[in-house]
Scaffold this motif. Structure first.
Motif, PDB file in Angstrom:
ATOM      1  N   VAL A  69       0.859  -1.184   0.000  1.00 51.84           N
ATOM      2  CA  VAL A  69       0.000   0.000   0.000  1.00 51.84           C
ATOM      3  C   VAL A  69       0.897   1.235   0.000  1.00 51.84           C
ATOM      4  O   VAL A  69       1.719   1.418   0.904  1.00 51.84           O
ATOM      5  N   GLN A  70       0.731   2.056  -1.019  1.00 50.53           N
ATOM      6  CA  GLN A  70       1.560   3.252  -1.151  1.00 50.53           C
ATOM      7  C   GLN A  70       1.028   4.334  -0.234  1.00 50.53           C
ATOM      8  O   GLN A  70      -0.096   4.803  -0.378  1.00 50.53           O
ATOM      9  N   LYS A  71       1.849   4.731   0.738  1.00 47.17           N
ATOM     10  CA  LYS A  71       1.440   5.739   1.709  1.00 47.17           C
ATOM     11  C   LYS A  71       1.762   7.155   1.256  1.00 47.17           C
ATOM     12  O   LYS A  71       0.985   8.079   1.451  1.00 47.17           O
ATOM     13  N   SER A  75       7.643   9.948  -1.778  1.00 54.03           N
ATOM     14  CA  SER A  75       8.779   9.180  -1.261  1.00 54.03           C
ATOM     15  C   SER A  75       8.698   7.688  -1.599  1.00 54.03           C
ATOM     16  O   SER A  75       9.612   6.937  -1.273  1.00 54.03           O
ATOM     17  N   ASN A  76       7.593   7.282  -2.236  1.00 52.93           N
ATOM     18  CA  ASN A  76       7.363   5.869  -2.565  1.00 52.93           C
ATOM     19  C   ASN A  76       7.343   4.962  -1.331  1.00 52.93           C
ATOM     20  O   ASN A  76       7.681   3.784  -1.409  1.00 52.93           O
ATOM     21  N   ALA A  77       6.959   5.544  -0.187  1.00 52.90           N
ATOM     22  CA  ALA A  77       6.870   4.761   1.048  1.00 52.90           C
ATOM     23  C   ALA A  77       5.645   3.842   0.990  1.00 52.90           C
ATOM     24  O   ALA A  77       4.557   4.274   0.590  1.00 52.90           O
ATOM     25  N   THR A  78       5.831   2.584   1.369  1.00 58.00           N
ATOM     26  CA  THR A  78       4.733   1.616   1.332  1.00 58.00           C
ATOM     27  C   THR A  78       4.607   0.892   2.664  1.00 58.00           C
ATOM     28  O   THR A  78       5.563   0.823   3.442  1.00 58.00           O
ATOM     29  N   LYS A  79       3.415   0.370   2.888  1.00 53.59           N
ATOM     30  CA  LYS A  79       3.171  -0.487   4.045  1.00 53.59           C
ATOM     31  C   LYS A  79       2.755  -1.855   3.522  1.00 53.59           C
ATOM     32  O   LYS A  79       1.931  -1.951   2.610  1.00 53.59           O
ATOM     33  N   ASP A  80       3.324  -2.918   4.082  1.00 52.28           N
ATOM     34  CA  ASP A  80       3.079  -4.259   3.574  1.00 52.28           C
ATOM     35  C   ASP A  80       2.056  -5.003   4.432  1.00 52.28           C
ATOM     36  O   ASP A  80       2.016  -4.856   5.661  1.00 52.28           O
TER      37      ASP A  80
END
Length: 261
Positions: A69-71, A75-80
């Motif tokens: 999930v792209q937060k 910054s392309n930060a994701t949560k898995d």
């Protein structure tokens, strides 16, 4: 020569009592209360329609899905998240994965490091690992298990007291046996009611021990398995046994009263 009505009544009381105990003991000893699965077709359609979600299938043998999930787009930060099938009984929740499959999920994303999570012993109310929905599910599961511990105690005690009552033709013992079957049925209904409340939360509000992104909830199927109808049938037979044992107690009282005249 036809057996006396009292013997037939006692035989039926013993039969229904033993049958109810057998059904409930089978139901509480198997992990066949619920199953949880994710629909691959629905996940594919959600993957195509949700821009910030990427769903990857890690293995073909046992379906395990990794959800990114792209937060933050900048910054392309994701949560898995990790999705997989599981099944549950009264005492524990087990996954459908093999030991090799389980290594694909990092330990930091798992509330349970082993195949099966036992609610009574493994759940910690103060642990920060569990979400609020997971804590609600665990509480309901433990409450249902507590009710069925009482049910099992009632059934074992009823069997012992009932045999003494019939062998010694004791009115009080037969009456107590009927009350014990009534208590077993009552606590059985309490336990099953808690289970169905939990099932409602899991089916319609997407509660789960694992954390599931809300947009992916339509892909999750929660199914009631065969042990639940068996447990309900055991409750019905407990009620029948209760009525029969109280009738046996009344019959013995009338017979003893006539012999005293």
């Amino acid at each position: 020569m036809m057996a006396s009505p009292l013997i037939i009544l006692m035989a039926n009381a013993l039969f229904f009592g033993a049958l109810s105990a057998m059904m409930i003991m089978i139901a509480v000893s198997v992990d066949a209360w619920q199953s949880y699965k994710f629909d691959q077709t629905v996940l594919k359609s959600l993957n195509a329609s949700l821009d910030t979600y990427t769903i990857l299938q890690l293995t073909n043998t046992t379906p395990i899905y990794k959800v990114l999930v792209q937060k933050d787009p900048q910054s392309n930060a994701t949560k898995d998240y990790y999705l997989h099938g599981s099944y549950t009984g009264l005492w524990r929740l087990c996954d459908d994965m093999t030991d090799e499959d389980r290594t694909m999920i990092p330990e930091s994303y798992r509330f349970n490091p082993t195949k099966c999570f036992t609610f009574v012993t493994d759940y910690n109310e103060d642990s920060s690992v569990f979400t609020k929905p997971a804590m609600q599910i665990a509480r309901l599961q433990n409450s249902a298990a507590s009710c069925y511990i009482v049910v099992l105690i009632d059934l074992v005690t009823a069997g012992v007291v009932g045999l003494i009552g019939i062998s010694q033709k004791q009115v009080a013992s037969c009456m107590v046996t009927g009350v014990l079957y009534c208590m077993a049925a009552l606590f059985g209904v309490f336990g099953l009611s808690m289970f169905h409340t939990k099932n409602y939360y899991e089916t319609f509000q997407c509660y789960a021990m694992d954390e599931i992104p809300e947009p992916l909830c339509p892909s999750r199927h929660v199914d009631v398995l065969w042990a639940i109808p068996l447990a309900w049938l055991g409750v019905v037979f407990c009620i029948i046994a209760c009525i029969l044992w109280l009738i046996v107690a009344r019959a013995l009282r009338v017979i003893k009263a006539k012999t005293m005249l």
